[in-house]
Motif scaffolding. Structure first.
Motif, PDB file in Angstrom:
ATOM      1  N   GLY A  42       0.780  -1.226   0.000  1.00  0.00           N
ATOM      2  CA  GLY A  42       0.000   0.000   0.000  1.00  0.00           C
ATOM      3  C   GLY A  42       0.810   1.273   0.000  1.00  0.00           C
ATOM      4  O   GLY A  42       0.233   2.364  -0.015  1.00  0.00           O
ATOM      5  N   LYS A  43       2.143   1.127   0.016  1.00  0.00           N
ATOM      6  CA  LYS A  43       2.998   2.319   0.025  1.00  0.00           C
ATOM      7  C   LYS A  43       3.951   2.275  -1.158  1.00  0.00           C
ATOM      8  O   LYS A  43       4.236   1.227  -1.722  1.00  0.00           O
ATOM      9  N   GLU A  44       4.475   3.443  -1.491  1.00  0.00           N
ATOM     10  CA  GLU A  44       5.450   3.525  -2.570  1.00  0.00           C
ATOM     11  C   GLU A  44       6.794   2.962  -2.112  1.00  0.00           C
ATOM     12  O   GLU A  44       7.087   2.919  -0.911  1.00  0.00           O
ATOM     13  N   ARG A  45       7.574   2.568  -3.107  1.00  0.00           N
ATOM     14  CA  ARG A  45       8.916   2.087  -2.810  1.00  0.00           C
ATOM     15  C   ARG A  45       9.733   3.248  -2.227  1.00  0.00           C
ATOM     16  O   ARG A  45       9.746   4.356  -2.768  1.00  0.00           O
ATOM     17  N   GLU A  46      10.439   2.959  -1.143  1.00  0.00           N
ATOM     18  CA  GLU A  46      11.126   4.001  -0.378  1.00  0.00           C
ATOM     19  C   GLU A  46      12.640   3.815  -0.470  1.00  0.00           C
ATOM     20  O   GLU A  46      13.146   2.692  -0.303  1.00  0.00           O
ATOM     21  N   PHE A  47      13.354   4.899  -0.699  1.00  0.00           N
ATOM     22  CA  PHE A  47      14.811   4.864  -0.749  1.00  0.00           C
ATOM     23  C   PHE A  47      15.381   4.525   0.628  1.00  0.00           C
ATOM     24  O   PHE A  47      14.936   5.078   1.648  1.00  0.00           O
ATOM     25  N   TYR A  59      22.260   7.867   2.447  1.00  0.00           N
ATOM     26  CA  TYR A  59      21.260   7.171   3.248  1.00  0.00           C
ATOM     27  C   TYR A  59      20.006   8.016   3.440  1.00  0.00           C
ATOM     28  O   TYR A  59      20.067   9.245   3.506  1.00  0.00           O
ATOM     29  N   ALA A  60      18.892   7.317   3.579  1.00  0.00           N
ATOM     30  CA  ALA A  60      17.679   7.975   4.033  1.00  0.00           C
ATOM     31  C   ALA A  60      17.865   8.355   5.497  1.00  0.00           C
ATOM     32  O   ALA A  60      18.550   7.653   6.253  1.00  0.00           O
ATOM     33  N   SER A  62      15.934   8.043   7.887  1.00  0.00           N
ATOM     34  CA  SER A  62      15.355   7.064   8.793  1.00  0.00           C
ATOM     35  C   SER A  62      16.304   5.924   9.140  1.00  0.00           C
ATOM     36  O   SER A  62      16.091   5.212  10.122  1.00  0.00           O
ATOM     37  N   VAL A  63      17.348   5.723   8.343  1.00  0.00           N
ATOM     38  CA  VAL A  63      18.266   4.608   8.584  1.00  0.00           C
ATOM     39  C   VAL A  63      19.694   5.079   8.874  1.00  0.00           C
ATOM     40  O   VAL A  63      20.565   4.257   9.194  1.00  0.00           O
ATOM     41  N   LYS A  64      19.929   6.359   8.765  1.00  0.00           N
ATOM     42  CA  LYS A  64      21.279   6.887   8.947  1.00  0.00           C
ATOM     43  C   LYS A  64      21.788   6.548  10.344  1.00  0.00           C
ATOM     44  O   LYS A  64      21.086   6.721  11.351  1.00  0.00           O
ATOM     45  N   GLY A  65      23.001   6.032  10.404  1.00  0.00           N
ATOM     46  CA  GLY A  65      23.586   5.646  11.678  1.00  0.00           C
ATOM     47  C   GLY A  65      23.275   4.227  12.097  1.00  0.00           C
ATOM     48  O   GLY A  65      23.883   3.692  13.029  1.00  0.00           O
ATOM     49  N   ARG A  66      22.321   3.581  11.420  1.00  0.00           N
ATOM     50  CA  ARG A  66      21.961   2.199  11.742  1.00  0.00           C
ATOM     51  C   ARG A  66      22.300   1.237  10.603  1.00  0.00           C
ATOM     52  O   ARG A  66      22.640   0.080  10.852  1.00  0.00           O
ATOM     53  N   PHE A  67      22.167   1.698   9.380  1.00  0.00           N
ATOM     54  CA  PHE A  67      22.414   0.857   8.213  1.00  0.00           C
ATOM     55  C   PHE A  67      23.716   1.288   7.535  1.00  0.00           C
ATOM     56  O   PHE A  67      24.093   2.463   7.587  1.00  0.00           O
ATOM     57  N   ALA A  68      24.346   0.333   6.858  1.00  0.00           N
ATOM     58  CA  ALA A  68      25.559   0.635   6.106  1.00  0.00           C
ATOM     59  C   ALA A  68      25.536  -0.128   4.786  1.00  0.00           C
ATOM     60  O   ALA A  68      25.379  -1.353   4.778  1.00  0.00           O
ATOM     61  N   ILE A  69      25.703   0.606   3.708  1.00  0.00           N
ATOM     62  CA  ILE A  69      25.776  -0.010   2.377  1.00  0.00           C
ATOM     63  C   ILE A  69      27.244  -0.103   1.982  1.00  0.00           C
ATOM     64  O   ILE A  69      28.039   0.797   2.279  1.00  0.00           O
ATOM     65  N   SER A  70      27.583  -1.205   1.333  1.00  0.00           N
ATOM     66  CA  SER A  70      28.952  -1.388   0.866  1.00  0.00           C
ATOM     67  C   SER A  70      28.925  -2.222  -0.407  1.00  0.00           C
ATOM     68  O   SER A  70      27.910  -2.829  -0.732  1.00  0.00           O
TER      69      SER A  70
END
Length: 125
Positions: A42-47, A59-60, A62-70
């Motif tokens: 029911g929601k749009e795809r979120e970055f 990072y979005a 909402s995830v900054k400081g918790r998630f890490a992309i590599s």
């Protein structure tokens, strides 16, 4: 270009998961911008996060400081390390890739040409 995402599952709040996404048979992996997005019904795809060709990460809030992309160019794989997970992180996570993005498009789902099938992450409270 085929993307194969894996690593989703059920985890308690505060826990961690690592998602992986491989670009199968892709010898020019280092030329791709890579992103992770998530979607709930029911929601749009979120970055969520993106990593440029030079390794710079975005990072979005909402995830900054918790998630890490590599990324590991030798394995043609992009990762998303997710820590301190919250119930609101529950979603299907999709990896995406594109070779022609400019920086201002990194967070825009419609700008990516190639998508993985999605992997479900469920965070219980």
């Amino acid at each position: 270009v085929q993307l194969q995402a894996s690593g989703g599952g059920l985890v308690q709040a505060g826990g961690s998961l690592r998602l992986s996404c491989e670009l199968a048979s892709e010898h020019t992996f280092r030329t791709y911008v890579l992103g992770w997005f998530r979607q709930v019904p029911g929601k749009e795809r979120e970055f969520v996060a993106a990593i440029g060709r030079n390794g710079h990460t975005y990072y979005a809030d909402s995830v900054k400081g918790r998630f890490a992309i590599s990324r590991d160019n030798s394995k043609s794989t992009v990762y998303l390390q997710m820590n301190s997970l919250k119930p609101e992180d529950t979603a299907v996570y999709h990896c995406a890739a594109d070779r022609a993005l400019i920086l201002s498009d990194y967070g825009r789902a419609g700008a990516y040409h190639y998508w993985g099938q999605g992997t479900l992450v469920t965070v219980s409270s």
